[in-house]
Design an enzyme around this catalytic site. Sequence first.
Site, PDB file in Angstrom:
ATOM      1  N   GLY A   1     -17.285 -30.926 -24.881  1.00 40.75           N
ATOM      2  CA  GLY A   1     -16.925 -29.566 -24.502  1.00 40.75           C
ATOM      3  C   GLY A   1     -15.408 -29.443 -24.406  1.00 40.75           C
ATOM      4  O   GLY A   1     -14.685 -30.447 -24.468  1.00 40.75           O
ATOM      5  N   GLY A   2     -14.941 -28.219 -24.285  1.00 39.27           N
ATOM      6  CA  GLY A   2     -13.526 -27.986 -24.008  1.00 39.27           C
ATOM      7  C   GLY A   2     -12.583 -28.201 -25.173  1.00 39.27           C
ATOM      8  O   GLY A   2     -11.380 -28.363 -24.981  1.00 39.27           O
TER       9      GLY A   2
ATOM     10  N   MET B   1     -27.271 -35.540 -26.756  1.00 41.77           N
ATOM     11  CA  MET B   1     -26.481 -36.423 -27.626  1.00 41.77           C
ATOM     12  C   MET B   1     -26.981 -37.857 -27.492  1.00 41.77           C
ATOM     13  O   MET B   1     -27.254 -38.321 -26.383  1.00 41.77           O
ATOM     14  CB  MET B   1     -25.008 -36.334 -27.203  1.00 41.77           C
TER      15      MET B   1
ATOM     16  N   MET C   1     -28.055 -33.002 -30.918  1.00 46.34           N
ATOM     17  CA  MET C   1     -27.047 -33.742 -31.688  1.00 46.34           C
ATOM     18  C   MET C   1     -27.494 -35.195 -31.717  1.00 46.34           C
ATOM     19  O   MET C   1     -26.892 -36.083 -31.106  1.00 46.34           O
ATOM     20  CB  MET C   1     -25.666 -33.590 -31.029  1.00 46.34           C
TER      21      MET C   1
ATOM     22  N   HIS D   1     -27.806 -23.194 -22.888  1.00 44.50           N
ATOM     23  CA  HIS D   1     -27.689 -24.063 -24.065  1.00 44.50           C
ATOM     24  C   HIS D   1     -27.633 -25.516 -23.589  1.00 44.50           C
ATOM     25  O   HIS D   1     -26.733 -25.898 -22.845  1.00 44.50           O
ATOM     26  CB  HIS D   1     -26.401 -23.663 -24.793  1.00 44.50           C
TER      27      HIS D   1
ATOM     28  N   HIS E   1     -29.812 -27.921 -28.310  1.00 46.48           N
ATOM     29  CA  HIS E   1     -28.998 -28.373 -29.438  1.00 46.48           C
ATOM     30  C   HIS E   1     -29.098 -29.884 -29.532  1.00 46.48           C
ATOM     31  O   HIS E   1     -28.480 -30.595 -28.735  1.00 46.48           O
ATOM     32  CB  HIS E   1     -27.555 -27.896 -29.190  1.00 46.48           C
TER      33      HIS E   1
ATOM     34  N   SER F   1     -23.430 -23.125 -22.293  1.00 49.68           N
ATOM     35  CA  SER F   1     -23.597 -24.580 -22.411  1.00 49.68           C
ATOM     36  C   SER F   1     -23.231 -25.237 -21.084  1.00 49.68           C
ATOM     37  O   SER F   1     -22.169 -24.967 -20.514  1.00 49.68           O
ATOM     38  CB  SER F   1     -22.695 -25.130 -23.515  1.00 49.68           C
TER      39      SER F   1
ATOM     40  N   GLY G   1     -19.207 -22.824 -23.208  1.00 52.78           N
ATOM     41  CA  GLY G   1     -19.404 -23.811 -22.155  1.00 52.78           C
ATOM     42  C   GLY G   1     -18.305 -23.754 -21.125  1.00 52.78           C
ATOM     43  O   GLY G   1     -18.398 -23.064 -20.099  1.00 52.78           O
ATOM     44  N   SER G   2     -17.202 -24.454 -21.406  1.00 51.08           N
ATOM     45  CA  SER G   2     -16.167 -24.618 -20.378  1.00 51.08           C
ATOM     46  C   SER G   2     -15.578 -23.282 -19.923  1.00 51.08           C
ATOM     47  O   SER G   2     -15.242 -23.134 -18.742  1.00 51.08           O
ATOM     48  CB  SER G   2     -15.076 -25.560 -20.873  1.00 51.08           C
TER      49      SER G   2
ATOM     50  N   ASP H   1     -20.755 -22.236 -31.933  1.00 53.66           N
ATOM     51  CA  ASP H   1     -20.726 -23.165 -30.797  1.00 53.66           C
ATOM     52  C   ASP H   1     -19.447 -24.000 -30.828  1.00 53.66           C
ATOM     53  O   ASP H   1     -19.239 -24.775 -31.760  1.00 53.66           O
ATOM     54  CB  ASP H   1     -21.957 -24.082 -30.883  1.00 53.66           C
ATOM     55  N   GLY H   2     -18.621 -23.796 -29.803  1.00 57.81           N
ATOM     56  CA  GLY H   2     -17.434 -24.634 -29.644  1.00 57.81           C
ATOM     57  C   GLY H   2     -16.152 -23.843 -29.525  1.00 57.81           C
ATOM     58  O   GLY H   2     -15.793 -23.077 -30.424  1.00 57.81           O
ATOM     59  N   GLY H   3     -15.488 -23.981 -28.385  1.00 57.14           N
ATOM     60  CA  GLY H   3     -14.165 -23.371 -28.207  1.00 57.14           C
ATOM     61  C   GLY H   3     -14.174 -21.865 -28.059  1.00 57.14           C
ATOM     62  O   GLY H   3     -13.163 -21.213 -28.320  1.00 57.14           O
TER      63      GLY H   3
ATOM     64  N   MET I   1     -20.999 -24.892 -36.180  1.00 60.34           N
ATOM     65  CA  MET I   1     -20.182 -25.619 -35.206  1.00 60.34           C
ATOM     66  C   MET I   1     -18.721 -25.236 -35.430  1.00 60.34           C
ATOM     67  O   MET I   1     -18.194 -25.406 -36.528  1.00 60.34           O
ATOM     68  CB  MET I   1     -20.336 -27.138 -35.394  1.00 60.34           C
TER      69      MET I   1
ATOM     70  N   ASP J   1     -27.154 -29.292 -24.545  1.00 57.87           N
ATOM     71  CA  ASP J   1     -26.650 -30.216 -25.557  1.00 57.87           C
ATOM     72  C   ASP J   1     -27.223 -31.599 -25.309  1.00 57.87           C
ATOM     73  O   ASP J   1     -27.078 -32.152 -24.221  1.00 57.87           O
ATOM     74  CB  ASP J   1     -25.118 -30.285 -25.479  1.00 57.87           C
TER      75      ASP J   1
ATOM     76  N   GLY K   1     -19.824 -33.023 -29.954  1.00 59.06           N
ATOM     77  CA  GLY K   1     -19.721 -34.200 -29.093  1.00 59.06           C
ATOM     78  C   GLY K   1     -19.106 -33.950 -27.735  1.00 59.06           C
ATOM     79  O   GLY K   1     -19.477 -34.585 -26.763  1.00 59.06           O
TER      80      GLY K   1
HETATM   81  C1  DX5 Z   1     -20.104 -29.469 -28.485  1.00 62.46           C
HETATM   82  C2  DX5 Z   1     -21.299 -28.776 -27.903  1.00 62.46           C
HETATM   83  C3  DX5 Z   1     -21.005 -27.435 -27.363  1.00 62.46           C
HETATM   84  C4  DX5 Z   1     -20.004 -27.432 -26.231  1.00 62.46           C
HETATM   85  C5  DX5 Z   1     -19.446 -26.070 -26.042  1.00 62.46           C
HETATM   86  O1  DX5 Z   1     -20.511 -30.602 -29.146  1.00 62.46           O
HETATM   87  O2  DX5 Z   1     -22.313 -28.631 -28.875  1.00 62.46           O
HETATM   88  O3  DX5 Z   1     -22.190 -26.760 -26.982  1.00 62.46           O
HETATM   89  O4  DX5 Z   1     -20.553 -27.860 -25.023  1.00 62.46           O
HETATM   90  O5  DX5 Z   1     -18.518 -26.145 -25.030  1.00 62.46           O
HETATM   91  P1  DX5 Z   1     -17.131 -25.381 -25.084  1.00 62.46           P
HETATM   92  O6  DX5 Z   1     -17.433 -23.912 -25.005  1.00 62.46           O
HETATM   93  O7  DX5 Z   1     -16.410 -25.902 -23.904  1.00 62.46           O
HETATM   94  O8  DX5 Z   1     -16.458 -25.720 -26.399  1.00 62.46           O
HETATM   95 ZN    ZN Z   2     -23.961 -27.226 -28.426  1.00 65.65          ZN
END
Ligand code: DX5
Ligand code: ZN
Length: 207
Positions: free
Chosen positions: A141-142, A34, A65, A30, A63, A7, A189-190, A168-170, A134, A32, A139
């Site tokens: 990252g990180g 929004m 959102m 990926h 993705h 991401s 992502g992060s 997806d996430g963390g 999720m 995102d 919404g």
């Molecule tokens: C959150 C996003 C994720 C996010 C993942 O709403 O859909 O794709 O960027 O980032 P990390 O890995 O930092 O949680």
């Molecule tokens: Zn995502």
Amino acid sequence: MYKISTSILSSNNLIDTIEKLNKSITDYIHLDVMDGHFVPNTKFSIEELKDILPHINKPIDIHLMVENPLPYIKAINNPNVKYITIHIEINQDINSLIDTIKSSGYKVCLAIKPNTNIEEIIPYIEKIDMVLIMSVEPGYGGQKFIPNSVERLKTIKKINKNILTEVDGGINNDTITYVKDYTDIIVSGSYIINNSNYNEAIINLKK
Ligand code: DX5
Ligand code: ZN
């Protein structure tokens, strides 16, 4: 073996990040998107999305959102796009959106937020390619991985052992150990973007 989808949400230099990822061993990029309604944050207008896509050489999963995905789906026309993900929580005709994504030539993924009843996926499961669990509130990252996401991934595989799952996430080199046996595509992502060597981070996630 699961695939890694990186991401780019947390990048502060998008073009540089994309160029580095194009040369990396990531399996997917990926994206995102929004809209400031479905989630409080805003990222990528339709025009921006159209500008960014040609810079990417890797397979892409998008993705969405957003409360109203149709105009985005209609605007996407790129052979590297493999999956388009929409959220089950939106107030739209999900069946019709699934059909539109399919007839546009993309694979369909349905995403579900951490507090939505997992059984809401059941009516659609035969029509889609993948479920995105999720593991944070969408919404940003990180954020920190929500542990009961592991049970939710297992439940999806129990409902239909052939359906693909994405998480997806963390996700980092620690939390991946909980999900890797139940997930086909892992979004991170992060953890990757904040590492000066993307491949090193991706290798850690594939160990
Ligand atoms: C959150 C996003 C994720 C996010 C993942 O709403 O859909 O794709 O960027 O980032 P990390 O890995 O930092 O949680
Ligand atoms: Zn995502």
